[in-house]
Write an enzyme that holds these catalytic residues in place. Structure first.
Site: not given
Ligand code: F6R
Length: 355
Positions: A237, A253, A347
């Site tokens: 990330e 393993h 998303k």
């Molecule tokens: C972004 C990050 C992502 C979010 C994931 C879930 O910095 O770390 O892995 O954590 O997309 O989103 P949230 O945390 O808002 O539920």
């Protein structure tokens, strides 16, 4: 590419102030524990299991809780990274629905299911639909400050749950461990911050080792496995680069057999062995033997050891090193560490379609 000894250039690239969030992690952890002390909790007759449901940066706190509780709590802690919930979840299950943004669809779906199944639910979030729904439904909300990237909020996404379990008498002795952890992180900040040059900055040294290579992080099952997963995620990330992780003894393993070919690709791997004084001596010995097997076949192997006394400080000290190393790796690639456009795109696409 940015010169990692040029602190101003590093900060210039960092539009979301990830470096400030990193420097602020010790204070965040202290604050997060306080938030957990005061947070509303559900009434629960008898807690038989704890379920943490969340994704990505909001799930790793669940893994830390699972690892912490493994030898210290009398009940199982299960981490759920999915839309659905395991069948055992019922009115004796304490469910932490964790989403930093409060808008992650898998977590919202799992929250709904937990409510339908009669689980005792707590929402841990900085806002969004999750906090709104929970407030409307009289479900306790642990409110955490907004404005960070979820992965920069690990203190907020973990320590309130630990405090809650202590208040529910499922754990004890957390207070001293949190203070020690904060002190260890403060000392580490002084060695890892951007102003500290690479010849004496272990985080920058790791980033230099990782540059143009694929980091492969190995921890120990039940403890530093969670750190290995965190390092992998942070390289992905922050630096927008591949990384992989696994844990001992399982990797002995299968994965260990795959170091014979192709040579030109193996020569691009950089292995990290995460070492902790709590490692089972048999696992510690496995790491030693494994190091011998792979040395010379991969680009390099780095052993890093945890700092501190309590398991909390030790795990977090390793997490913090990986957080900083991945931040500097982004700089070496000339990448802004903050934005995660691919996750945002995914998303957005998913939100357009009702399935
Ligand atoms: C972004 C990050 C992502 C979010 C994931 C879930 O910095 O770390 O892995 O954590 O997309 O989103 P949230 O945390 O808002 O539920």
């Amino acid at each position: 590419m940015v010169d990692i000894n040029d602190a101003a250039a590093i900060k210039n690239l960092d539009t979301m102030s990830m470096h400030a969030a990193l420097e602020g992690l010790p204070a965040q952890c202290a604050n997060a524990y306080d938030i957990g002390q005061k947070a509303p909790l559900p009434r629960i007759e008898e807690t038989r299991a704890v379920l943490v449901t969340g994704l990505g940066g909001s799930a790793i706190g669940g893994d830390l809780l699972r690892v912490y509780c493994q030898e210290r709590a009398g009940i199982p802690v299960v981490v759920n990274r999915d839309y659905n919930l395991p069948a055992f979840a019922d009115e004796n299950t304490l469910v932490f629905a964790v989403s930093y943004s409060g808008n992650t669809e898998e977590t919202l779906h799992a929250y709904r299911l937990a409510r339908v199944k009669g689980c005792r639910v707590v929402a841990l979030s900085s806002g969004g639909k999750l906090a709104a729904w929970a407030s409307e439904e009289g479900v306790p909300v642990i409110p955490i400050p907004s404005g960070l990237a979820p992965r920069a909020a690990t203190g907020y996404l973990f320590l309130p749950m630990l405090a809650a379990l202590e208040r529910l008498r499922l754990l004890d002795g957390i207070d001293g461990a949190v203070s020690e952890m904060v002190a260890v992180l403060r000392a580490q900040t002084d060695s890892y911050r951007p102003e500290v040059p690479s010849d004496i900055n272990p985080a920058k040294q790791l980033a230099l080792e990782f540059r143009d290579r694929i980091p492969v992080i190995w921890g120990a099952s039940g403890t530093t496995e969670v750190v290995a997963l965190r390092w992998k995620g942070q390289v992905n990330e922050n630096a927008k680069a591949p990384a992989y992780c696994n844990s001992f003894p399982e990797l002995n393993h299968n994965e260990i057999v795959g170091f014979e070919q192709p040579g030109e690709l193996l020569n691009r791997l950089w292995i990290v062995l995460l070492k902790d004084k709590g490692d089972d001596p048999r696992v510690a010995y496995r790491m030693q033997v494994t190091n011998k097997i792979i040395t010379g076949k991969v680009a390099g192997v780095t052993e890093v050891a945890s700092a501190g006394e309590s398991i909390l400080a030790r795990l977090y000290s390793l997490i913090y090193l990986g957080d900083w190393a991945s931040f500097y790796l982004a700089a070496l690639y000339g990448i802004d560490p903050g934005p995660v456009r691919v996750i945002d795109y995914l998303k957005g696409e998913l939100a357009k379609k009702q399935i």
